[in-house]
Write a protein that holds these residues in place. Structure first.
Motif, PDB file in Angstrom:
ATOM      1  N   UNK A   1       0.830  -1.203   0.000  1.00  0.00           N
ATOM      2  CA  UNK A   1       0.000   0.000   0.000  1.00  0.00           C
ATOM      3  C   UNK A   1       0.862   1.251   0.000  1.00  0.00           C
ATOM      4  N   UNK A   2       1.972   1.208   0.712  1.00  0.00           N
ATOM      5  CA  UNK A   2       2.945   2.296   0.622  1.00  0.00           C
ATOM      6  C   UNK A   2       4.287   1.648   0.321  1.00  0.00           C
TER       7      UNK A   2
ATOM      8  N   UNK B   1      -5.265 -11.244  -5.316  1.00  0.00           N
ATOM      9  CA  UNK B   1      -4.046 -10.466  -5.571  1.00  0.00           C
ATOM     10  C   UNK B   1      -2.853 -11.375  -5.871  1.00  0.00           C
TER      11      UNK B   1
ATOM     12  N   UNK C   1      -5.967   1.171 -10.885  1.00  0.00           N
ATOM     13  CA  UNK C   1      -5.574  -0.140 -11.403  1.00  0.00           C
ATOM     14  C   UNK C   1      -6.714  -1.093 -11.055  1.00  0.00           C
TER      15      UNK C   1
ATOM     16  N   UNK D   1      -5.984  -4.515  -9.226  1.00  0.00           N
ATOM     17  CA  UNK D   1      -5.482  -4.562  -7.845  1.00  0.00           C
ATOM     18  C   UNK D   1      -6.289  -3.690  -6.893  1.00  0.00           C
TER      19      UNK D   1
ATOM     20  N   UNK E   1      -5.655  -0.651  -6.566  1.00  0.00           N
ATOM     21  CA  UNK E   1      -4.757   0.436  -6.171  1.00  0.00           C
ATOM     22  C   UNK E   1      -5.111   1.698  -6.951  1.00  0.00           C
TER      23      UNK E   1
ATOM     24  N   UNK F   1      -7.352   7.626   1.573  1.00  0.00           N
ATOM     25  CA  UNK F   1      -6.813   6.356   1.081  1.00  0.00           C
ATOM     26  C   UNK F   1      -6.156   5.468   2.137  1.00  0.00           C
ATOM     27  N   UNK F   2      -5.667   6.050   3.215  1.00  0.00           N
ATOM     28  CA  UNK F   2      -4.780   5.260   4.082  1.00  0.00           C
ATOM     29  C   UNK F   2      -5.238   5.101   5.532  1.00  0.00           C
TER      30      UNK F   2
ATOM     31  N   UNK G   1       3.460   0.741  11.881  1.00  0.00           N
ATOM     32  CA  UNK G   1       3.573  -0.211  10.777  1.00  0.00           C
ATOM     33  C   UNK G   1       2.199  -0.551  10.223  1.00  0.00           C
TER      34      UNK G   1
ATOM     35  N   UNK H   1      -0.926   1.293  11.089  1.00  0.00           N
ATOM     36  CA  UNK H   1      -1.767   2.462  10.829  1.00  0.00           C
ATOM     37  C   UNK H   1      -1.019   3.257   9.769  1.00  0.00           C
ATOM     38  N   UNK H   2      -1.600   3.378   8.613  1.00  0.00           N
ATOM     39  CA  UNK H   2      -0.852   3.905   7.477  1.00  0.00           C
ATOM     40  C   UNK H   2      -1.047   5.412   7.349  1.00  0.00           C
ATOM     41  N   UNK H   3      -0.009   6.152   7.652  1.00  0.00           N
ATOM     42  CA  UNK H   3      -0.043   7.590   7.359  1.00  0.00           C
ATOM     43  C   UNK H   3       0.485   7.779   5.934  1.00  0.00           C
TER      44      UNK H   3
ATOM     45  N   UNK I   1       2.797   8.808   3.048  1.00  0.00           N
ATOM     46  CA  UNK I   1       4.245   9.015   3.033  1.00  0.00           C
ATOM     47  C   UNK I   1       4.677   9.607   1.691  1.00  0.00           C
TER      48      UNK I   1
ATOM     49  N   UNK J   1       6.604   8.944  -0.721  1.00  0.00           N
ATOM     50  CA  UNK J   1       6.713   8.181  -1.968  1.00  0.00           C
ATOM     51  C   UNK J   1       5.402   8.187  -2.752  1.00  0.00           C
ATOM     52  N   UNK J   2       4.282   8.142  -2.067  1.00  0.00           N
ATOM     53  CA  UNK J   2       2.988   8.039  -2.743  1.00  0.00           C
ATOM     54  C   UNK J   2       2.360   9.395  -3.030  1.00  0.00           C
TER      55      UNK J   2
ATOM     56  N   UNK K   1      -9.544   1.892   0.339  1.00  0.00           N
ATOM     57  CA  UNK K   1      -8.429   0.941   0.340  1.00  0.00           C
ATOM     58  C   UNK K   1      -8.515   0.084  -0.922  1.00  0.00           C
ATOM     59  N   UNK K   2      -7.407  -0.540  -1.296  1.00  0.00           N
ATOM     60  CA  UNK K   2      -7.465  -1.429  -2.466  1.00  0.00           C
ATOM     61  C   UNK K   2      -8.565  -2.480  -2.328  1.00  0.00           C
TER      62      UNK K   2
END
Lengths: 281, 792
Positions: free
Chosen positions: A188-189, A269, B656, B659, B661, B698-699, B716, B718-720, B722, B724-725, B781-782
């Motif tokens: 996801x990230x 997936x 996508x 997936x 995503x 999204x996260x 790890x 709980x997605x904040x 970041x 890269x995205x 979420x995906x």
């Protein structure tokens, strides 16, 4: 939280390390890169009586050629694997996957042996070793044993490693000249544990039929595992020509869901990542 | 407004300039001073035993083993604080009917959420306190929890506070016009959607932290606080610990982010203060990340059933919705947990002309962590519901989503206006902002490109939002309801002997650059170089009285007080200068630290000469001159309940479908926050806000099991969002200064967080629409996208 109190030793030789690890009164746990163990200690989920820090054991560090293959000391860090021309040449699958393994700060400390010994079902490295037909060397004061990767990962955080033993080396056989690899994961990230991931190896000419497939999944079940029925479905086929049959054969995997993907999503997936990996073989 | 309107044209103004903030070097060198950096003599450390269950009766607590651990000074249970701490109740009188039960810092009889503090251990180190906490034996009889807010009002749901008879905390209905008749018209298209907004939280880099020192000789309590409302905390600590207000000093040094999380009353913080008072020794409590996830307020958590009716020519005929939101077992003190629902009622559809409107909100208790005000309170829900319905309706009637907005947005020349919900608007620029957005993103070309790409199997989407943001709140927000929360703020500026100025203000700095913009305003209006300004904020002992920084009020309210104080001090200084130079004040100006002739020319006198004359050599001044080289001014918004800003935003995503995503390719934000003081800092606020909006879309989600366990309370899991995205975020401004102040600044802190989720959801649905799917649940979420597509 703060870790519970523990003792700390940093032995200078494997023999000293084994002496500490085998003394039941010490309740000692080996410390490799600490990227999983230390957080668990800080949550007090792990409360070892002693940490035996392996970082001074130069004898189990480093990458060397082993015939046409590789011998990688267990205390070799991810950052060293990523920087190694030898790894890129002889285990290109590993080079492909390394940028996806966590983040730079973690790769600076995390070790290949630590990941193998922990056997996190979501980690990339065990699946890579399955796809590479790698062998895992373990040692104790009683001697040295070698396990095929395929026999080593037994369950969630469960391996063939016995109490008092340390993973000391990983050996990767020389790849056949026409051996080709692909790696694909969906995280996801970037740097997260994947929702599903796969490592593929096969022998054959580009665009042509391939044989001797290895299809190794991670983060879809309670361990990294090879999809042997999918491998059989692919055998003797051009990768993409066998994709549909291989995906249909994934039912053999005991999929297990997590917070990001229920079991059915994992299965779906897994098919997607396999197809995308096969496109890249 | 009266005042120095000409300041914006002065050559030495810093307003409108991207000058570097003074604290950037210090903070990037790691020289920030946060609460955990404080070390006091004899200081103790606190750790808490927290409820392992979502709902349980405390049968017994045995602390004898914990007390016996060497290094442990004291162990407190809930009962130990009875009589020491006055209970608090999170209700406000202007939210009629809102109810909540009294709270104590540690649960006394019943634990009502997983993570609620039950026992406090105070020891010579945090590690020892945790060792001892592990030895506390608690016998809890588990009770049935009410965790699912959608079932919390069912007749058979466990009732969390028996005295209320149900889990309903608050309910409000807003109605305007005749929505039933409008929906029943035979010439309208009606679109209905159910929206779900997940619970998430504001993850601050610096966790909540308190150091409290109590000096029994003076009955003086000092509270170092990582927060954003020092005077509010001063009142709360004084009231609930039984001290005179003046005997409590609250200090906020550097704050590592707050986002509204640190503006509330937390049991562990109050327990830390109570323990310091009882023990007569300083006590430190720093929440670890697990404690932060379990107890820092959560936000959102709404299910909204919404309906819109539009005519064939795209006019909104009616809007209606029903909102249910779960707030945990109590309404948070003192701001309450009903404000978010109230904002949703007030703000949904606010940019548009809507005559017929009905909205109901029900706020329910549940056995989860408490929910309260987090950045962009209510806005993401309000904007996503209105603009989600509007874009879906546009597609139903075959109209472009920009065109349908143009047909419904309030005209830029129509202000002042009052919305269907009674909100007063002025100085907004919806059309101008939308036009700027469309131009900036090259809307038509991008649409054409998407159509072409779709034929190649590439699924892109565009989504927009037109939004308003509540900023610069007046006393109508909290003060009217009885909360100890100031809506006015003050700034004192003093000319130093060396010719520099010192600014002290009651608004606060929590990382966003408040101190920097106060310095820019003061330097420019008064007339010194920016590096001759020092700023103090965050100390109840040395700043004027005020509310702090929240609801995007630092620049608009604190900035105006600073402007007025700088202007006043300048007049005072010019009076002294005129006396010394034997002329009249109107003949002079202050430029770059010197008194100059108003019509130009060389400096007549430096400010340091003037100040030293006054401070050291008063004998040189006429005896009838009483120089005042310090000025204080206060400011509040009085003509409007809030000063609204507006904006228009758009997202471009690529889906996508295999997936689930979604990649955010680009994001555009056009914001009208009135006068921009520092473009770089404003753009930083917008971008940071958009990133938090992407997080919500999204996260980010606090995932609870059915029995009320938080399942992803680590960084790890709980997605904040970041780096890269994150997409490129393009920011542009339309500047329509508010007439409520000379400065003309409105807030900018929450627009991105408030607007981005709506634009992102619309963009995802734009991409999904050709596939016959849609999604109205966040985070997207995906797996949820795959479910929307029917894949899994």
């Amino acid at each position: 939280m703060k870790a519970a109190e523990f003792k700390y030793e940093r032995p200078g030789s494997l023999a000293e390390a084994f002496a500490l690890l085998e003394d039941g009164d010490l309740d000692a746990t080996p410390l490799a890169g600490g990227q999983s163990l230390v957080p668990m200690m800080n949550f007090r989920l792990a409360q070892p009586g002693m940490l035996v820090d392996l970082s001074a054991l130069d004898e189990i560090k480093g990458i060397s050629g082993d015939g046409g293959g590789l011998r990688i000391g267990a205390m070799t860090r991810y950052v060293d694997l990523a920087a190694s021309a030898l790894v890129a040449e002889r285990a290109p699958l590993m080079a492909m996957a390394l940028p996806h393994i966590a983040h730079a700060a973690i790769r600076n400390r995390g070790t290949i042996g630590g990941s193998v010994a922990l056997a996190d079902p979501a980690a990339e490295m065990p699946a890579l070793l399955l796809a590479l037909d790698a062998e895992i060397t373990v040692q104790s004061s009683a001697g040295t044993k070698t396990h095929a990767a395929a026999d080593f990962f037994l369950g969630m955080y469960e391996t063939a490693l016995q109490s008092g033993e340390l993973v000391t080396a990983i050996t990767v056989p020389a790849p056949a000249p026409d051996r080709r690899f692909a790696f694909y994961e969906l995280a996801r990230r970037h740097g997260d544990y994947a929702m599903a991931g796969v490592a593929v190896a096969a022998s054959g000419a580009p665009g042509g039929v391939c044989s001797d497939y290895r299809v190794a999944f991670f983060s879809v079940s309670d361990r990294a595992l090879r999809a042997t029925a999918a491998e059989a479905a692919l055998d003797g086929k051009v990768p993409m020509d066998g994709a549909e049959a291989a995906i249909a054969a994934l039912g053999e995997i005991p999929f297990a869901g997590d917070l990001n993907a229920a079991t059915a999503t994992k299965q779906h997936l897994s098919g997607v990542v396999l197809k995308r990996a096969l496109e890249r073989v | 407004m009266s005042g120095p309107q000409t300041i914006f044209d002065k050559p030495n103004t810093y307003i409108g300039k991207s000058v570097p903030r003074a604290d950037a070097v210090r903070l990037t060198q790691g020289r920030g001073k946060y609460v955990d950096d404080i070390q006091l003599p004899r200081m103790l450390h606190a750790a808490f035993v927290r409820s392992p269950v979502a709902h349980g009766r405390i049968v017994s607590i045995n602390v004898s083993e914990a007390k016996a651990v060497p290094g442990v000074t004291a162990v407190f249970t809930g009962a130990d604080f009875v009589g020491q701490v006055e209970p608090y109740v999170g209700v406000l009188s202007h939210l009629a009917g809102l109810r909540s039960a009294p709270q104590m810092p540690l649960a006394v009889d019943v634990a009502r959420w997983t993570g609620e503090p039950l026992v406090m251990v105070v020891a010579s180190s945090r590690a020892i306190a945790e060792d001892a906490a592990a030895l506390v034996e608690i016998d809890i009889e588990e009770l049935d929890p009410a965790t699912d807010m959608e079932r919390a009002l069912d007749a058979d749901a466990p009732v969390i506070h028996a005295e209320f008879g149900s889990n309903l905390a608050w309910e409000r209905l807003v109605e305007a016009g005749n929505p039933d008749a409008a929906f029943a018209r035979d010439d309208v298209t009606v679109v209905e959607r159910r929206f779900r907004f997940g619970r998430h939280t504001g993850v601050t880099l610096e966790t909540r932290a308190s150091v409290v020192e109590y000096d029994p000789s003076e009955r003086m309590l000092t509270y170092w606080y990582s927060g954003q409302a020092p005077h509010m905390m001063q009142f709360i600590l004084a009231k609930h610990l039984g001290l005179p207000e003046e005997n409590v000093r609250v200090v906020s040094q550097d704050v590592g982010g707050s986002f509204g999380i640190k503006i509330h009353t937390y049991g562990d913080d109050i327990a830390t203060a109570a323990a310091a008072k009882i023990l007569g020794r300083p006590v430190k409590f720093v929440a670890d990340r697990l404690e932060s996830f379990l107890t820092d307020i959560h936000a959102r958590d709404h299910v909204v059933d919404g309906r819109i009716a539009v005519t064939a020519d795209g006019k909104i005929a009616a809007l209606a919705f029903d909102d249910v939101t779960g707030i945990g077992p109590y309404s948070m003190y003192p701001r309450t947990s009903a404000i978010e629902a109230n904002q949703v009622l007030n703000l949904t559809g606010a940019p548009y002309l809507i005559e017929h409107y009905r909205a109901r909100a029900r706020v329910v208790f549940q056995n989860k962590n408490m929910m309260c005000q987090y950045r962009a309170v209510g806005h993401p829900i309000a904007m996503a519901v209105a603009d989600g319905l509007l874009e879906d309706a546009a597609n139903e009637i075959g109209m472009d989503v920009v065109e349908i907005r143009r047909r419904n947005l309030v005209r830029d020349d129509a202000y002042p206006t009052v919305s269907a919900t009674g909100m007063k608007f002025d100085d907004l620029s919806h059309h101008k902002s939308l036009d700027r957005l469309v131009e900036m993103m090259d809307y038509d070309a991008r649409r054409a490109e998407h159509a072409r790409l779709r034929k190649e199997g590439i699924h892109r989407g565009i989504g927009l939002v037109s939004m308003v943001e509540v900023t610069n709140p007046s006393p109508m927000f909290y003060g009217i309801g009885g909360a100890p929360i100031a809506s006015q703020d003050g700034t004192t500026i003093r000319l130093e002997a060396g010719g520099a100025i010192h600014v002290s203000s009651s608004v606060t700095e929590q990382g966003q650059g408040t101190n920097a913009i106060l310095a820019q305003i003061a330097a420019g209006v008064f007339g010194v170089p920016l590096d001759r300004v020092k700023v103090t904020t965050g100390d109840t002992r040395s700043t004027p009285y005020g509310g702090g920084t929240w609801a995007s009020r630092g620049a608009g309210i604190g900035g105006e007080a600073t402007l007025q104080a700088a202007h006043a001090l300048k007049q005072q200084v010019l009076e002294v200068a005129a006396t010394i130079l034997q002329s009249t004040p109107d003949k002079f100006d202050i430029v770059d630290g010197h008194v100059v002739d108003a019509d130009g020319g060389p400096p007549r006198m430096s400010l340091s000469d003037l100040a030293r004359t006054v401070y050291y050599r008063g004998n040189e001044l006429p005896s009838d001159l009483s120089p005042e080289l310090v000025a204080t001014r206060h400011y509040r918004v009085s003509d409007f309940p809030f000063v609204f800003t507006n904006g228009a935003m758009a997202a471009e995503v690529e889906l996508d479908p295999e997936t689930g995503f979604v990649k955010v390719l680009n994001f555009w934000a056009v914001e009208d926050c009135g006068r921009v003081i520092n473009p770089q800092l404003v753009d930083g606020q917008i971008r940071g806000g958009v990133v938090q909006g992407i997080g919500g879309a999204f996260y980010e989600e606090c995932i609870y099991s059915e029995d009320g366990q938080l399942e992803n309370a680590t960084m790890a899991d709980y997605l904040v969002p970041m780096a890269f995205e994150m997409p490129d975020i393009f920011v542009a401004h339309v500047e329509t200064p508010t007439k409520t102040s000379v400065l003309g600044a409105k807030g900018a802190g929450e627009a991105g967080t408030g607007g981005a989720p709506a634009a992102l959801m619309n963009a995802v649905n734009d991409a999904l629409r050709p596939l016959g799917a849609s999604i109205h649940q966040m985070p997207m979420t995906p797996e949820r996208v795959l479910k929307a597509l029917g894949t899994v």
